[in-house]
Design an enzyme around this catalytic site. Structure first.
Site, short mmCIF file in Angstrom:
data_model
loop_
_atom_site.label_atom_id
_atom_site.label_comp_id
_atom_site.label_asym_id
_atom_site.label_seq_id
_atom_site.Cartn_x
_atom_site.Cartn_y
_atom_site.Cartn_z
N HIS A 181 0.82 -1.22 0.00
CA HIS A 181 0.00 0.00 0.00
C HIS A 181 0.85 1.27 0.00
O HIS A 181 0.43 2.30 -0.54
CB HIS A 181 -0.93 0.01 1.22
CG HIS A 181 -1.97 -1.07 1.16
ND1 HIS A 181 -2.67 -1.48 2.27
CD2 HIS A 181 -2.44 -1.82 0.12
CE1 HIS A 181 -3.52 -2.43 1.93
NE2 HIS A 181 -3.39 -2.66 0.63
N HIS A 495 -4.26 -9.36 4.53
CA HIS A 495 -3.93 -9.06 3.13
C HIS A 495 -2.50 -8.56 3.00
O HIS A 495 -2.04 -8.27 1.89
CB HIS A 495 -4.91 -8.06 2.52
CG HIS A 495 -5.08 -6.78 3.29
ND1 HIS A 495 -4.02 -5.95 3.60
CD2 HIS A 495 -6.19 -6.20 3.81
CE1 HIS A 495 -4.47 -4.90 4.27
NE2 HIS A 495 -5.79 -5.03 4.42
N HIS A 496 -1.78 -8.46 4.12
CA HIS A 496 -0.35 -8.14 4.14
C HIS A 496 -0.04 -6.82 3.43
O HIS A 496 0.99 -6.69 2.76
CB HIS A 496 0.46 -9.29 3.53
CG HIS A 496 -0.01 -10.64 3.97
ND1 HIS A 496 0.10 -11.07 5.27
CD2 HIS A 496 -0.64 -11.65 3.29
CE1 HIS A 496 -0.43 -12.28 5.38
NE2 HIS A 496 -0.89 -12.65 4.20
N CYS A 497 -0.95 -5.86 3.59
CA CYS A 497 -0.81 -4.54 2.95
C CYS A 497 -0.67 -4.67 1.43
O CYS A 497 0.00 -3.86 0.78
CB CYS A 497 0.38 -3.76 3.52
SG CYS A 497 0.17 -3.31 5.24
N ALA A 498 -1.30 -5.70 0.89
CA ALA A 498 -1.31 -5.90 -0.57
C ALA A 498 -2.71 -6.36 -0.97
O ALA A 498 -2.89 -7.43 -1.56
CB ALA A 498 -0.25 -6.92 -0.99
#
Length: 546
Positions: A181, A495-498
């Site tokens: 992100h 979502h692991h910043c993705a």
């Protein structure tokens, strides 16, 4: 010259030799032979299936067993199994000792201090800059700027240069769906606020790699920036950035190329001079120190000297050592990028830890690192295949699903309708420029499904790092991670910043992520697979009882 029957026998031997391999099988079908015509050259390859236990030389296992001894975390947490190195890595003793030594013996602020203690701290701080330059083999005039991590670094890069580069509404910035992100939102915020520029997304192929040919054809004179990660923090794909950069620069030399090396830097040795020689060097490269065994809250930005001489960059913050003169209504600033972008008191012991970490890395055999990580990666797939198969008898609607070759998808689709819509062409393209092949399509079944997203492209020369995302439509990724925590296993859910990668490529809301590093062991891999299999079985049973 050979004549008669002997010549005929030799001719028939070479004609039918390739086809003979098609019938070679051992009793349990553990080998898959990929055979190509001998007329195209000796290109017969042997590939092990996931039923075949991977092997590696014992001396490589012993080598990394000795490397692990340098990490006190594992001595202090003997019962803990850690597979979250994509979030942060553990620190070797030399890094911890250096930070402790600074506070015990060297604690002083840097720059402008005339006394010896401050002078020494400044010198040691600047030596780290030289250590980084030496480690990545860049030129003296190239810029290394210290940051507190990649998120800060990506924001700094965007804000310091975007006004210089994005001036019109039609100016384009290319990102990928794999981005963190912090490599998406800063660009979005500027565009939405200033009404200048537009974001486009690079096309991905069936395996999650950038479709270079299509990317180049989509670009034009209005394309100003491409900012992409070298390795995905969710699926682990290592993009061939040297090939991408070279092809882009050959056609559009004005495009600024930014590489987020947060995940790749701990797994890949960079050689900037070699990349420059091959015309495949990024303009900017960003990484986090805590992801290559240095302190938390550290990182750096590499800025190519050719780029820094072309643009006038703005500081993100004002004050401290960036000022040369202050008057009542106007101030003047330094021109050195490192001074301009390192405003305020820095994390001095953290910066020193980066230098020590890279000195530690210099002693690592990097030829072994990739081999060992991929061995552990394959070993996990092997054990998962083994232990999940044991559950098929008890739980026939639980599938272990890979992006796998040699599956009759046509017959499978009749009984397992997919979520994705296929067209009649060989490849399909969805609304988001992500292309995938029918033959390697991941199946989203209507039945209970457990997926390991792994598409092995190494035989095509495409590399990965040791990251595996898992997902089930039967139970939550967070439930899996929570129950594994009860068994002293550390993996990450979310979502692991993705989130774009999950939404548009994986087509799931979140995943449980396993990330492997060179200090993990085969025994830990086996235990991890056992516990994931048993926990998945338990969570399915809990759902069925409701």
């Amino acid at each position: 010259m050979l004549r008669g029957p002997r010549c005929l026998y030799i001719y028939l031997f070479f004609v039918f030799l390739p086809f003979s391999f098609c019938y070679i099988r051992n009793n349990d079908n553990r080998f898959v032979y990929i055979v190509k015509s001998i007329r195209k050259g000796p290109n017969i390859k042997l590939r092990l299936t996931k039923d075949e236990k991977p092997n590696i030389d014992n001396h490589i296992i012993d080598y990394f067993k000795n490397v692990r001894e340098h990490f006190p975390f594992f001595k202090e947490n003997k019962s803990l199994i850690y597979f979250d190195s994509a979030a942060t890595t553990h620190k070797p003793s030399c890094v911890i000792e250096k930070m402790s030594e600074f506070y015990k013996k060297e604690n002083s602020n840097i720059h402008r201090g005339i006394y010896k203690l401050s002078h020494n701290a400044t010198n040691n701080y600047e030596k780290v800059r030289e250590t980084i330059k030496e480690y990545i083999n860049c030129e003296k005039n190239d810029n290394i700027i210290f940051t507190n991590g990649s998120t800060y670094g990506l924001n700094v890069v965007c804000k310091m240069m975007i006004e210089e580069i994005i001036k019109k509404e039609e100016d384009e910035i290319y990102l990928s769906y794999m981005e963190h992100h912090s490599n998406i939102i800063p660009w979005q915020e500027y565009i939405n606020k200033e009404k200048k520029g537009r974001i486009k997304y690079v096309p991905l192929n069936k395996s999650g790699y950038i479709n270079i040919k299509k990317l180049i054809s989509n670009m034009n004179i209005n394309t100003k920036v491409i900012s992409i990660c070298h390795a995905s923090n969710v699926i682990g794909n290592i993009q061939n950035i040297e090939k991408i950069i070279k092809k882009i620069k050959n056609v559009y030399p004005h495009i600024i190329i930014i590489i987020d090396a947060s995940q790749s830097f701990a797994h890949i040795k960079y050689d900037i001079k070699k990349m420059k020689k091959n015309k495949s060097c990024p303009d900017i490269l960003i990484t986090s120190g805590h992801k290559f065994c240095a302190s938390l809250g550290t990182g750096f930005i590499f800025i190519n000297k050719e780029l820094s001489s072309k643009y006038k960059f703005k500081p993100l913050l004002y004050g401290s050592n960036i000022i040369t003169n202050v008057s009542k209504y106007k101030s003047k600033f330094v021109t050195s990028l490192s001074e301009l972008l390192e405003t305020g008191t820095q994390n001095i012991p953290g910066i020193l830890s980066m230098g020590i970490s890279l000195e530690f890395f210099k002693k690592i055999n990097w030829n072994y690192v990739y081999q060992y990580e991929m061995y552990l990666y394959d070993l996990f797939i092997y054990y998962m295949n083994k232990y999940m198969k044991n559950h098929f008898v008890q739980l026939p609607n639980l599938n272990l699903s890979y992006k796998k070759e040699n599956i009759n998808y046509k017959s499978h689709m009749q009984t397992h309708p997919p979520v994705h819509k296929y067209n009649d062409e060989q490849n399909f393209t969805n609304d988001h420029n992500i292309t995938q092949s029918k033959q390697t399509k991941s199946i989203h079944s209507q039945h209970d499904t457990f997926k390991i997203y792994t598409h092995d492209t190494r035989k095509y020369g495409l590399k990965k790092i040791g990251i595996l995302p898992l997902w089930s439509n039967t139970f939550s990724s967070f439930d899996l991670v929570t129950f594994l925590d009860f068994k002293n296993i550390c993996i990450r859910a979310g979502h692991h910043c993705a989130s774009l990668l999950h939404k548009y490529y994986l087509k799931v809301p979140d995943t449980s992520r396993i990330s492997i590093y060179f200090y993990n062991t085969p025994q830990e891999i086996k235990y991890l697979a056992q516990q994931i299999a048993s926990t998945s079985f338990m969570l399915n049973e809990m759902k069925n009882e409701k």
